[in-house]
Design a protein around this motif. Structure first.
Motif, PDB file in Angstrom:
ATOM      1  N   HIS A   1       2.302  10.778  -4.720  1.00  0.00           N
ATOM      2  CA  HIS A   1       2.998   9.294  -4.163  1.00  0.00           C
ATOM      3  C   HIS A   1       1.595   8.417  -4.044  1.00  0.00           C
ATOM      4  O   HIS A   1       0.420   8.770  -4.019  1.00  0.00           O
ATOM      5  CB  HIS A   1       3.822   9.262  -3.207  1.00  0.00           C
ATOM      6  N   GLN A   2       1.770   7.620  -4.008  1.00  0.00           N
ATOM      7  CA  GLN A   2       0.730   6.449  -4.413  1.00  0.00           C
ATOM      8  C   GLN A   2       0.102   6.018  -2.597  1.00  0.00           C
ATOM      9  O   GLN A   2      -1.184   6.153  -2.853  1.00  0.00           O
ATOM     10  CB  GLN A   2       0.956   4.849  -4.909  1.00  0.00           C
ATOM     11  N   ALA A   3       0.933   6.561  -1.849  1.00  0.00           N
ATOM     12  CA  ALA A   3       0.727   6.212  -0.195  1.00  0.00           C
ATOM     13  C   ALA A   3       0.465   8.032   0.329  1.00  0.00           C
ATOM     14  O   ALA A   3      -0.606   8.348   1.277  1.00  0.00           O
ATOM     15  CB  ALA A   3       1.556   5.723   0.496  1.00  0.00           C
ATOM     16  N   LEU A   4       0.604   9.333  -0.194  1.00  0.00           N
ATOM     17  CA  LEU A   4       0.420  10.550  -0.492  1.00  0.00           C
ATOM     18  C   LEU A   4      -1.282  11.042  -0.884  1.00  0.00           C
ATOM     19  O   LEU A   4      -1.635  10.874  -2.408  1.00  0.00           O
ATOM     20  CB  LEU A   4       0.783  11.208  -0.641  1.00  0.00           C
ATOM     21  N   LEU A  54      -7.024   1.433   6.859  1.00  0.00           N
ATOM     22  CA  LEU A  54      -6.581   1.419   7.727  1.00  0.00           C
ATOM     23  C   LEU A  54      -7.120   1.376   9.274  1.00  0.00           C
ATOM     24  O   LEU A  54      -6.270   0.952  10.482  1.00  0.00           O
ATOM     25  CB  LEU A  54      -5.227   2.240   8.097  1.00  0.00           C
ATOM     26  N   GLY A  55      -8.116   2.796   9.002  1.00  0.00           N
ATOM     27  CA  GLY A  55      -9.310   1.887  10.591  1.00  0.00           C
ATOM     28  C   GLY A  55      -8.720   3.489  11.398  1.00  0.00           C
ATOM     29  O   GLY A  55      -8.284   3.692  12.332  1.00  0.00           O
ATOM     30  N   LEU A  56      -7.461   4.096  10.628  1.00  0.00           N
ATOM     31  CA  LEU A  56      -6.801   5.375  10.995  1.00  0.00           C
ATOM     32  C   LEU A  56      -7.981   6.839  11.504  1.00  0.00           C
ATOM     33  O   LEU A  56      -8.752   7.486  10.065  1.00  0.00           O
ATOM     34  CB  LEU A  56      -5.344   6.404  10.712  1.00  0.00           C
ATOM     35  N   ASN A  57      -8.003   7.420  12.358  1.00  0.00           N
ATOM     36  CA  ASN A  57      -8.794   8.267  12.496  1.00  0.00           C
ATOM     37  C   ASN A  57      -7.516   9.635  11.645  1.00  0.00           C
ATOM     38  O   ASN A  57      -6.376   9.646  12.391  1.00  0.00           O
ATOM     39  CB  ASN A  57      -8.650   9.449  13.840  1.00  0.00           C
ATOM     40  N   GLY A  58      -8.289  11.184  11.064  1.00  0.00           N
ATOM     41  CA  GLY A  58      -7.241  11.745  10.520  1.00  0.00           C
ATOM     42  C   GLY A  58      -7.378  12.988  10.511  1.00  0.00           C
ATOM     43  O   GLY A  58      -8.361  13.276  11.264  1.00  0.00           O
ATOM     44  N   PRO A  59      -6.453  13.928   9.697  1.00  0.00           N
ATOM     45  CA  PRO A  59      -5.247  13.491   9.208  1.00  0.00           C
ATOM     46  C   PRO A  59      -4.409  12.956   9.354  1.00  0.00           C
ATOM     47  O   PRO A  59      -4.160  12.962  10.272  1.00  0.00           O
ATOM     48  CB  PRO A  59      -5.130  14.539   7.828  1.00  0.00           C
ATOM     49  N   VAL A  60      -3.432  12.115   8.196  1.00  0.00           N
ATOM     50  CA  VAL A  60      -1.893  11.472   9.317  1.00  0.00           C
ATOM     51  C   VAL A  60      -1.030  12.217   8.184  1.00  0.00           C
ATOM     52  O   VAL A  60      -1.187  12.171   7.005  1.00  0.00           O
ATOM     53  CB  VAL A  60      -2.307  10.181   9.215  1.00  0.00           C
ATOM     54  N   PHE A  61      -0.073  13.093   8.811  1.00  0.00           N
ATOM     55  CA  PHE A  61       0.927  12.936   7.333  1.00  0.00           C
ATOM     56  C   PHE A  61       2.520  12.458   8.208  1.00  0.00           C
ATOM     57  O   PHE A  61       2.361  12.186   9.034  1.00  0.00           O
ATOM     58  CB  PHE A  61       1.331  14.882   8.210  1.00  0.00           C
ATOM     59  N   LYS A  74       1.030  -0.790  -0.039  1.00  0.00           N
ATOM     60  CA  LYS A  74      -0.136   0.412   0.087  1.00  0.00           C
ATOM     61  C   LYS A  74       0.589   1.352  -0.414  1.00  0.00           C
ATOM     62  O   LYS A  74       0.721   2.395  -0.318  1.00  0.00           O
ATOM     63  CB  LYS A  74      -0.661  -0.358   1.249  1.00  0.00           C
ATOM     64  N   PHE A  75       2.454   1.250   0.804  1.00  0.00           N
ATOM     65  CA  PHE A  75       3.162   2.626   0.508  1.00  0.00           C
ATOM     66  C   PHE A  75       4.119   2.412  -0.240  1.00  0.00           C
ATOM     67  O   PHE A  75       4.235   3.129  -0.930  1.00  0.00           O
ATOM     68  CB  PHE A  75       3.850   2.287   2.024  1.00  0.00           C
ATOM     69  N   ASP A  76       4.179   1.110  -1.545  1.00  0.00           N
ATOM     70  CA  ASP A  76       5.857   1.087  -2.232  1.00  0.00           C
ATOM     71  C   ASP A  76       5.423  -0.480  -2.742  1.00  0.00           C
ATOM     72  O   ASP A  76       5.261  -1.201  -2.219  1.00  0.00           O
ATOM     73  CB  ASP A  76       6.864   0.536  -1.226  1.00  0.00           C
TER      74      ASP A  76
END
Length: 792
Positions: free
Chosen positions: A638-641, A670-677, A523-525
């Motif tokens: 970027h694919q993850a950003l 991923l079940g995260l509360n955003g935003p995440v940097f 998912k990141f690379d």
């Protein structure tokens, strides 16, 4: 390994107390884990004989027994279900003191007087048997003190041997060590060949010679199935941590403890055709003595007959061929197995046995015939029967080769700093069982005994000399060496400086695994194919990371799930990227942010962190090397950003990292509360420092001018600042963006950038004409290169 101190002293009895013996063994490299008495403290307990046992008149579960101590008869009320007439028991008379300072007194149970107590093994601290009172053999004489009968004034010593000292997994091996340490004689048990009285043999074939180089077998017929193991053997086994089972099994265990050679006995009636030592065939199954059914693989060494598997070689026998109550004829097995053929096999089947523990470390390849003779003599003595001749099959080409090692006196002096007399060197090595012969005036040729698998080099002999000579007697020497200070390049920034800066800005350092879950990493690379582990710890740790972000995101998830509202994490470590020239291992620094910009407080505003907060942290990090202007941020993907909140970080035009917001869809997945940097930078680019150079401070005042340039929205501020620094002349001290405006008065698609420029000359005050010239040069360049217009 546990052993009885008294058993050891039957072999070697140095004039030292238990504590000194324990310390001595430990200092010789055989670490002692613990020492405990052979039984709990008690007194006044004798052997009694139950002459009669009758039902208690007032209780269904009690009996009234008449117990004799050889001189008198006592009435004792007992609740044990196995109390019966004719039984020899442990009798605690009135006045006896049991473990826990429990004193036996005259008592009355349900209106019947009782003068003493019949004890179980657990109540006396001898064993864990609490199903009833102890049942003693008929040869136990009433009236004899129980401690004397069992010889309980003994200590059980447990040693934790390192894997290289398999030769000490026996009383014989330990006695050899203690004898050498104390220069005391070792009295080995006499093992005489047992003459065959019958001609019966059983065929033996070795098909897997690399795993089993020697196999010794013997047929013994007509054993007494009603025989019992003598008390002295049961006690020695118990004190070594082995439970008594039946005489045949007990004898094989006893010989293993005594000499270090594991053995096994088969019921001859269950064997078919002959013994075959072979590798297992995939899919074969075997039910072991403990009832476990194993599906075998073709890397497992087996003891089999012509019908099928009998047992796992060097580990455990099978259930169907073991000695049972009805067995009359047995086949005694004793073999040498290559340690490499046994190592790890027991664990692969979820097993760990006394036999596998020894064979994995190495058993003396010359011990098998001796152990067979010793076991045969004990069997004939205890269970009777008639023994056939020993059958031995040995494949010399697969047996360990004899070893001779040269030892030089100069090496003893150089490496141990010891001046040991030649006679003492020879004595130590000889008492260790080695053959020693002089090789000139200052060297020896040392023949290493077969049981010392750990000695093959001159350094091994030096270690043996140091052990036996005594580490405490070794001279203390201070090493003298010329140490050169490692130069620290002034242009290389230290990693601690970067860590301290991020910690000062509210980050916490994280350390995550280099192994990650393949799906998460993709998912990141998805550009790089990660290196897969041959034997991963788990499915979630199956590949090497190509970026640090998956580990930081997992840490972010962990913290968010625990209601952390402000998270700032960073990590330094390696990423493992496959390349054309092999695996590239880059050192990087990465971070992850979430939550409010500032810690919660009564004066603070609960503003959520945004892209520019992260960019500001990175600009501070990049400024550590004193050359922040060498870096530039460019809009990128970027694919993850997030597509609109992603920047590539470049140094002198070369990509060194990324910063941006985690893609909203990925954040949700991923079940995260955003935003995440997130950010990630190559450490090599950040840690290259600009060498400091002195420039004299000007004593003349500086001159400032403000300008507002109207440019297209797509024009990056970095381009404007870069152009300004290039065209504003060499005396430009600072340029600052202090306002960005778009709206009324500004054309759609445009924005106004307000800049403050400061000039300062080192030798005079700049006049208006000079400043105007610099100012106009900036405006002209901006109009020509960026399509800017000076805002009036």
């Amino acid at each position: 390994m546990k052993f009885s101190e008294k058993w050891l002293r039957e072999w070697v009895n140095p004039a030292i107390e238990t504590d000194a013996l324990v310390a001595q063994i430990t200092m010789a490299g055989l670490e002692v884990d613990g020492v405990e008495p052979a039984a709990a403290e008690f007194s006044g307990v004798v052997i009694g004989e139950i002459e009669a046992a009758e039902q208690h008149p007032n209780a269904d579960k009690l009996q009234v027994c008449r117990v004799s101590d050889g001189n008198e008869t006592f009435q004792v009320v007992c609740g044990a279900p196995n109390a019966r007439a004719g039984l020899r028991v442990a009798f605690a008379k009135v006045g006896a003191v049991l473990p826990g300072n429990f004193k036996i007194k005259k008592a009355k149970l349900r209106q019947v007087e009782s003068f003493g107590m019949l004890c179980s093994g657990e109540e006396l601290g001898i064993n864990e048997d609490n199903d009833g009172i102890m049942e003693l053999p008929l040869q136990a004489q009433p009236g004899q003190d129980l401690r004397e009968f069992f010889d309980l004034d003994d200590q059980i010593i447990e040693v934790d041997l390192t894997p290289n000292r398999g030769d000490c997994l026996s009383i014989a091996g330990l006695a050899r060590e203690v004898g050498v340490l104390n220069k005391a004689p070792v009295t080995e048990v006499a093992v005489e060949p047992v003459a065959a009285t019958i001609d019966d043999t059983f065929p033996i074939e070795i098909e897997a010679g690399e795993g089993c180089a020697r196999f010794v077998g013997r047929v013994i017929k007509g054993i007494d199935p009603t025989a019992t193991t003598p008390v002295w053997m049961v006690e020695k086994l118990r004190r070594s941590g082995i439970r008594s089972i039946d005489p045949v099994v007990d004898i094989t265990n006893y010989v293993m403890l005594e000499l270090g050679q594991p053995m096994h006995a088969y019921d001859l009636a269950t064997l078919n055709g002959g013994i075959r030592v072979r590798m297992a065939e995939s899919g074969e199954k075997l039910t072991l003595l403990d009832g476990q059914e194993c599906e075998l693989n073709n890397e497992t060494l087996l003891i089999a007959d012509h019908q099928g598997p009998l047992g796992l070689a060097g580990i455990m026998g099978g259930e169907g061929s073991g000695v049972a109550e009805q067995s009359r004829d047995i086949f005694l097995e004793c073999a040498y197995f290559n340690p490499l053929a046994i190592a790890g096999k027991a664990r692969s089947y979820g097993l760990h046995t006394d036999a596998s523990h020894r064979f994995e470390r190495g058993v003396d390849p010359e011990l098998q015939v001796k152990a067979s003779e010793r076991a045969t003599a004990l069997l004939l003595e205890i269970v009777g029967g008639e023994a056939g001749p020993i059958t031995e099959v040995a494949l010399e080409q697969h047996l360990p080769a004899s070893r001779t090692v040269k030892l030089r006196a100069e090496r003893i002096k150089k490496l141990l700093s010891l001046d040991i007399e030649a006679d003492e060197v020879e004595e130590i090595l000889t008492r260790l069982g080695m053959g020693v012969s002089a090789d000139g005036d200052s060297a020896w040729q040392v023949d290493v005994p077969a049981y010392r698998f750990d000695v093959s080099l001159e350094e091994d002999l030096l270690e043996e000399l140091a052990r036996i000579y005594g580490y405490n007697r070794m001279p203390v020497r201070t090493n003298h060496a010329t140490l050169k200070l490692t130069p620290q390049p002034e242009a290389q920034k230290g990693l601690p400086d970067l860590r301290r800066l991020l910690v000062a800005r509210g980050y916490q350092e994280a350390i995550t695994y280099s192994f990650v879950e393949p799906g998460l990493l993709a998912k990141f690379d998805s550009e790089h194919q990660p290196v897969a582990l041959a034997n991963p710890i788990s499915a979630d740790m199956a590949v090497m990371r190509t970026t640090l972000w998956p580990g930081l995101i997992k840490a972010m998830q962990h913290n968010q799930h625990r209601q952390q509202s402000r998270i700032r994490l960073f990590e330094t470590g390696q990423r493992f990227v496959p390349g054309d020239d092999g695996l590239i291992q880059d050192d990087v620094i990465a971070g992850a942010l979430f939550g409010t910009c500032n810690p919660e407080g009564w004066t603070g505003h609960k503003r959520v962190v945004d892209f520019f907060d992260v960019k500001g942290d990175l600009e501070a990090l990049l400024a550590v090397n004193g050359d922040a202007n060498a870096f530039e941020f460019e809009a990128a993907e970027h694919q993850a950003l997030h597509p609109g909140q992603t920047a590539a970080i470049k140094r002198d035009g070369e990509l060194v990292g990324y910063v941006g917001a985690l893609h909203p869809s990925l954040c949700k997945e991923l079940g995260l509360n955003g935003p995440v940097f997130l950010f990630e930078l190559a450490l090599d680019a950040v840690m290259v420092d600009r060498l400091p150079a002195f420039s004299e401070l000007s004593k003349y005042p500086g001159t400032s001018r403000d300008m507002a340039l109207v440019v297209d929205q797509q024009v990056a501020v970095a381009k404007v600042l870069q152009l300004t620094r290039e065209k504003a002349g060499e005396w430009l001290k600072d340029v600052t963006l202090f306002d960005v405006y778009s709206g009324e008065g500004i054309e759609n698609g445009k924005k106004s950038l307000a800049l403050s420029l400061t000039w300062q000359h080192p030798s005079h005050t700049l006049n208006d004409e000079q400043v105007n010239q610099f100012f106009d040069a900036v405006v002209t360049a901006a109009e020509q290169q960026l399509g800017a217009v000076l805002r009036s």
